[in-house]
Structures are given as C-alpha cells and as structure tokens.
Write a protein that holds these residues in place. Structure first.
Motif, PDB file in Angstrom:
ATOM      1  N   GLY A 171      73.125 -44.246 -21.549  1.00  0.00           N
ATOM      2  CA  GLY A 171      72.500 -43.034 -22.098  1.00  0.00           C
ATOM      3  C   GLY A 171      71.312 -43.269 -23.007  1.00  0.00           C
ATOM      4  N   GLN A 172      70.781 -44.492 -23.026  1.00  0.00           N
ATOM      5  CA  GLN A 172      69.611 -44.730 -23.892  1.00  0.00           C
ATOM      6  C   GLN A 172      68.482 -45.391 -23.107  1.00  0.00           C
ATOM      7  N   LEU A 173      67.263 -45.284 -23.655  1.00  0.00           N
ATOM      8  CA  LEU A 173      66.098 -45.951 -23.057  1.00  0.00           C
ATOM      9  C   LEU A 173      65.086 -46.221 -24.163  1.00  0.00           C
ATOM     10  N   ASP A 174      64.539 -47.426 -24.175  1.00  0.00           N
ATOM     11  CA  ASP A 174      63.544 -47.746 -25.211  1.00  0.00           C
ATOM     12  C   ASP A 174      62.143 -47.293 -24.815  1.00  0.00           C
ATOM     13  N   VAL A 175      61.737 -47.614 -23.567  1.00  0.00           N
ATOM     14  CA  VAL A 175      60.352 -47.358 -23.164  1.00  0.00           C
ATOM     15  C   VAL A 175      60.327 -46.726 -21.768  1.00  0.00           C
ATOM     16  N   LEU A 176      59.661 -45.579 -21.665  1.00  0.00           N
ATOM     17  CA  LEU A 176      59.422 -44.954 -20.359  1.00  0.00           C
ATOM     18  C   LEU A 176      57.958 -45.167 -19.981  1.00  0.00           C
ATOM     19  N   ILE A 177      57.709 -45.685 -18.781  1.00  0.00           N
ATOM     20  CA  ILE A 177      56.329 -45.859 -18.310  1.00  0.00           C
ATOM     21  C   ILE A 177      56.147 -44.998 -17.063  1.00  0.00           C
ATOM     22  N   HIS A 178      55.401 -43.902 -17.229  1.00  0.00           N
ATOM     23  CA  HIS A 178      55.133 -43.008 -16.094  1.00  0.00           C
ATOM     24  C   HIS A 178      53.852 -43.512 -15.405  1.00  0.00           C
TER      25      HIS A 178
ATOM     26  N   LYS B 191      59.444 -45.001 -27.097  1.00  0.00           N
ATOM     27  CA  LYS B 191      58.046 -45.037 -26.633  1.00  0.00           C
ATOM     28  C   LYS B 191      57.929 -44.450 -25.219  1.00  0.00           C
ATOM     29  N   ILE B 192      56.906 -43.613 -25.048  1.00  0.00           N
ATOM     30  CA  ILE B 192      56.620 -43.030 -23.736  1.00  0.00           C
ATOM     31  C   ILE B 192      55.157 -43.312 -23.412  1.00  0.00           C
ATOM     32  N   VAL B 193      54.912 -43.905 -22.235  1.00  0.00           N
ATOM     33  CA  VAL B 193      53.551 -44.286 -21.857  1.00  0.00           C
ATOM     34  C   VAL B 193      53.212 -43.640 -20.518  1.00  0.00           C
ATOM     35  N   HIS B 194      52.076 -42.962 -20.460  1.00  0.00           N
ATOM     36  CA  HIS B 194      51.588 -42.429 -19.187  1.00  0.00           C
ATOM     37  C   HIS B 194      50.400 -43.292 -18.760  1.00  0.00           C
ATOM     38  N   ILE B 195      50.467 -43.847 -17.564  1.00  0.00           N
ATOM     39  CA  ILE B 195      49.369 -44.690 -17.101  1.00  0.00           C
ATOM     40  C   ILE B 195      48.228 -43.781 -16.619  1.00  0.00           C
ATOM     41  N   SER B 196      47.125 -43.828 -17.360  1.00  0.00           N
ATOM     42  CA  SER B 196      45.988 -42.947 -17.118  1.00  0.00           C
ATOM     43  C   SER B 196      44.843 -43.744 -16.511  1.00  0.00           C
ATOM     44  N   SER B 197      43.622 -43.344 -16.815  1.00  0.00           N
ATOM     45  CA  SER B 197      42.476 -44.044 -16.231  1.00  0.00           C
ATOM     46  C   SER B 197      41.230 -43.827 -17.078  1.00  0.00           C
TER      47      SER B 197
ATOM     48  N   VAL C  94      53.877 -41.576 -28.061  1.00  0.00           N
ATOM     49  CA  VAL C  94      53.416 -41.337 -26.695  1.00  0.00           C
ATOM     50  C   VAL C  94      52.000 -41.867 -26.557  1.00  0.00           C
ATOM     51  N   LEU C  95      51.689 -42.504 -25.427  1.00  0.00           N
ATOM     52  CA  LEU C  95      50.356 -43.091 -25.252  1.00  0.00           C
ATOM     53  C   LEU C  95      49.873 -42.890 -23.819  1.00  0.00           C
ATOM     54  N   ALA C  96      48.582 -42.543 -23.672  1.00  0.00           N
ATOM     55  CA  ALA C  96      47.921 -42.609 -22.363  1.00  0.00           C
ATOM     56  C   ALA C  96      47.235 -43.973 -22.312  1.00  0.00           C
ATOM     57  N   LEU C  97      47.522 -44.745 -21.274  1.00  0.00           N
ATOM     58  CA  LEU C  97      47.068 -46.132 -21.227  1.00  0.00           C
ATOM     59  C   LEU C  97      46.332 -46.405 -19.918  1.00  0.00           C
ATOM     60  N   SER C  98      45.058 -46.798 -20.044  1.00  0.00           N
ATOM     61  CA  SER C  98      44.280 -47.172 -18.856  1.00  0.00           C
ATOM     62  C   SER C  98      44.503 -48.651 -18.563  1.00  0.00           C
TER      63      SER C  98
ATOM     64  N   ASP D 206      52.444 -47.315 -32.145  1.00  0.00           N
ATOM     65  CA  ASP D 206      53.095 -46.753 -33.334  1.00  0.00           C
ATOM     66  C   ASP D 206      52.582 -45.332 -33.570  1.00  0.00           C
ATOM     67  N   ALA D 207      53.025 -44.730 -34.658  1.00  0.00           N
ATOM     68  CA  ALA D 207      52.670 -43.333 -34.948  1.00  0.00           C
ATOM     69  C   ALA D 207      51.158 -43.157 -35.067  1.00  0.00           C
ATOM     70  N   GLU D 208      50.461 -44.192 -35.558  1.00  0.00           N
ATOM     71  CA  GLU D 208      49.021 -44.065 -35.787  1.00  0.00           C
ATOM     72  C   GLU D 208      48.239 -43.895 -34.480  1.00  0.00           C
ATOM     73  N   ILE D 209      48.633 -44.619 -33.447  1.00  0.00           N
ATOM     74  CA  ILE D 209      47.873 -44.512 -32.174  1.00  0.00           C
ATOM     75  C   ILE D 209      48.544 -43.563 -31.185  1.00  0.00           C
ATOM     76  N   SER D 210      49.697 -43.009 -31.562  1.00  0.00           N
ATOM     77  CA  SER D 210      50.381 -42.066 -30.672  1.00  0.00           C
ATOM     78  C   SER D 210      49.466 -40.885 -30.361  1.00  0.00           C
ATOM     79  N   GLY D 211      49.394 -40.510 -29.072  1.00  0.00           N
ATOM     80  CA  GLY D 211      48.576 -39.370 -28.650  1.00  0.00           C
ATOM     81  C   GLY D 211      47.219 -39.745 -28.098  1.00  0.00           C
ATOM     82  N   LEU D 212      46.829 -41.036 -28.240  1.00  0.00           N
ATOM     83  CA  LEU D 212      45.492 -41.447 -27.793  1.00  0.00           C
ATOM     84  C   LEU D 212      45.487 -41.924 -26.345  1.00  0.00           C
ATOM     85  N   LEU D 213      44.274 -42.026 -25.786  1.00  0.00           N
ATOM     86  CA  LEU D 213      44.034 -42.802 -24.562  1.00  0.00           C
ATOM     87  C   LEU D 213      43.440 -44.132 -25.003  1.00  0.00           C
ATOM     88  N   LEU D 214      44.102 -45.232 -24.651  1.00  0.00           N
ATOM     89  CA  LEU D 214      43.578 -46.565 -24.942  1.00  0.00           C
ATOM     90  C   LEU D 214      43.460 -47.364 -23.663  1.00  0.00           C
TER      91      LEU D 214
END
Ligand code: NAP
Length: 267
Positions: free
Chosen positions: A77-84, A141-147, A191-195, A249-257
């Motif tokens: 019932g737990q998960l550390d990191v989701l990578i969409h 942590k939740i990461v969406h693979i962006s571009s 949460v992070l959008a990551l290219s 971390d909280a500081e970069i959460s919400g960005l596209l990097l």
C-alpha cells in the motif's frame, strides 16, 4: 529500501528507468505496461526478482485504478516515487506547422488525442490513482516526463514550429504539474515535470524519413545549442534524470527541469 512505479515501461526511457533502478536489489520496481507479455520487459523481470510487471493503460481510467491496486498489493500500500512516462503521438501530423492544421474537427481530434490522452488525461488519472500509495510512502515524489519541446524559450531560440499537438500536450502537462505542486505543498508531496533530453529510443535501424527528421531537428536545436552533436543514449538520460529526482524537494516542486537539473541545458 525505496519503491518506484514507472508507466510506459515496455521500451525506451521507461524501460531504462526500470533497468537502472532494478540494479539496486534494495529497490522495488513496478513496471507499468500495456502488454505484460512484451518480451523485453518480461525478460528484465525474469532476471530481477525486484521488478514486478503490472498491466496498465494510462488512457483508460479503470485500467489505471486496477494498476494502482495491483501495485499496492506488491508494496503493502505504499510507493515512494511515481514516474509517469507514457507517451503517444500522431506521427501523421508531427511535421505540420500550426497553419497546416486542417479546418476539420475530426482530423484535429485525431492529431491531438494520442498526446492529450497520454500526457494530460493519463497524467491526471495516473497521479490520482497512485496518490494513496504516495501518501503512505517515505519520499512522496511524483514525476511527469515532459519535454523541452514545451519550453517557449527553446521553441523561440530554435525556431521549432512543428510537433504542435505533442508540444501543446507537454505544455499542459507542465501546468498540471504546477497545479499538483500547489495543491500538495502542505502535504509534503513533491511533483516535477522532467525533460529527459533528446534521446535515441528508436529500436533497430532507422528508416530514411526518421534519419531526415533527426537531421532537421539537429539543425534547429543547434541554433539554440551550437555545440550539440546529436541525441544521447537512454543510459545517460535516465542516469541524469534519477539524479534530478533524487534532489526533488519542496523548492523545485512544480517546475519543469531538464535531465541536467536546470531550465537552460535541455540537451
Ligand atoms: N526520446 C526523446 O528524445 C524524448 C525527448 C523528450 C521527451 N521525451 C519523453 O520521454 C518519455 C519516453 O520517451 P521514449 O522516447 O522512451 O518513448 P517511446 O519509446 O515511444 O515509449 C513510449 C512508451 O509509452 C507507452 N505508452 C504509449 N501509450 C500508452 C498508454 N496508453 N498507456 C501506457 N503506456 C503507453 C509505450 O508502451 P507500448 O509499448 O505499449 O506502446 C512505451 O512504453 C515520453 O514521455 C516522451 O514524450 C522523449
């Protein structure tokens, strides 16, 4: 010990995430794929007892919820990191500029739907379905693979006018990520959008039109980054993405990097 779930894990960057994470036996790695019988991912799982292959189509909400239930059964019932990471595009319209999009409601839906379904709706359903597991995880942590194709400065500098549906969908993904980060800030979920960079994920020999398209893109990208020689390999992309995810971390959460951890070095 950390647990990771990766959507679109059958090939390309998604499968490389599974491969690199599985190398640490202390990790539990959930490979979410549309076809669990696909040979490459089943072989990876048969060689690594810490890899669990789970069926899941991110464009189908019922399938995503079933995948999250199956994941919870593996991890307690737990998960550390989701990578969409899942992505689909309409190849037939990838080369069109905005002015070439036809005045045809059905045609425009066919052009935009694969990208919107995977990046936008898939990003929402996957995040929401796995959220109860993430809330029980340690890293949260939740990461969406962006571009970088959705970065307006790069579009302007390189003059990339094609790939309209893909880029618009990834731009929407970036905004969704910012919205999630705003909602989750009080709950310590990041949460992070990551290219991932420009990555060679073509399997087998490239047909001539693909070679031509890559040469065309290289010329455009060199306008923004004159030193650029070409695509990187999945190994380098994922190794660098994992370093960025490590310091999410909280500081970069919400960005596209970018995979280089900033908003400048996209390649
Ligand atoms: N390669 C690059 O240069 C590059 C650059 C920037 C961003 N990206 C992003 O990085 C990510 C991975 O790219 P890639 O090059 O590795 O892509 P890829 O080789 O085309 O793989 C895409 C993955 O998404 C899966 N997928 C497609 N539709 C799906 C659905 N409805 N439900 C679940 N999974 C689905 C595919 O699974 P099936 O085998 O079932 O089709 C496949 O595993 C994508 O988000 C892409 O936009 C890539």
């Amino acid at each position: 010990m950390s647990s990771y779930a990766i959507t679109g894990a059958s090939k390309g960057i998604g499968r490389e995430f599974v491969r690199q994470l599985a190398a640490n036996p202390a990790n539990t790695v959930l490979a979410i794929v549309r076809n669990p019988e696909s040979p490459d991912i089943s072989e990876l799982a048969s060689n690594h007892p810490n890899v669990h292959v789970i069926k899941g189509d991110v464009t189908d909400p019922k399938s995503v919820l079933e995948a999250a239930s199956a994941a919870a059964a593996v991890t307690g019932g737990q998960l550390d990191v989701l990578i969409h990471n899942s992505n689909a595009v309409d190849m037939a319209t990838m080369s069109l500029n905005p002015t070439q999009i036809p005045f045809d409601a059905q045609a425009i839906r066919e052009a935009f739907d694969p990208s919107f379904s995977t990046a936008i709706y898939g990003g929402l359903w996957t995040t929401n379905a796995f959220l109860p597991l993430i809330e029980n995880g340690i890293q949260k942590k939740i990461v969406h693979i962006s571009s970088a194709m959705a970065d307006v400065d790069l579009i302007k500098a390189a003059g990339v006018s094609n790939a309209v549906a893909y880029s618009v969908a990834k731009a929407g993904m970036n905004v969704q990520v910012a919205k999630y980060a705003a909602e989750f800030a009080p709950r310590e979920i990041k949460v992070l959008a990551l290219s991932p960079g420009w990555v060679d994920t073509w399997e087998g020999e490239k047909p001539f039109p693909v070679v031509q398209a890559n040469e065309f893109l290289l010329k455009l990208f060199q306008a923004a980054e004159p030193e650029l020689k070409g695509q990187i390999q999945p190994e380098e992309s994922v190794r660098k993405c994992l370093q960025v995810i490590e310091r999410l971390d909280a500081e970069i959460s919400g960005l596209l990097l970018s995979h280089n951890g900033d908003r400048i070095r996209w390649f």
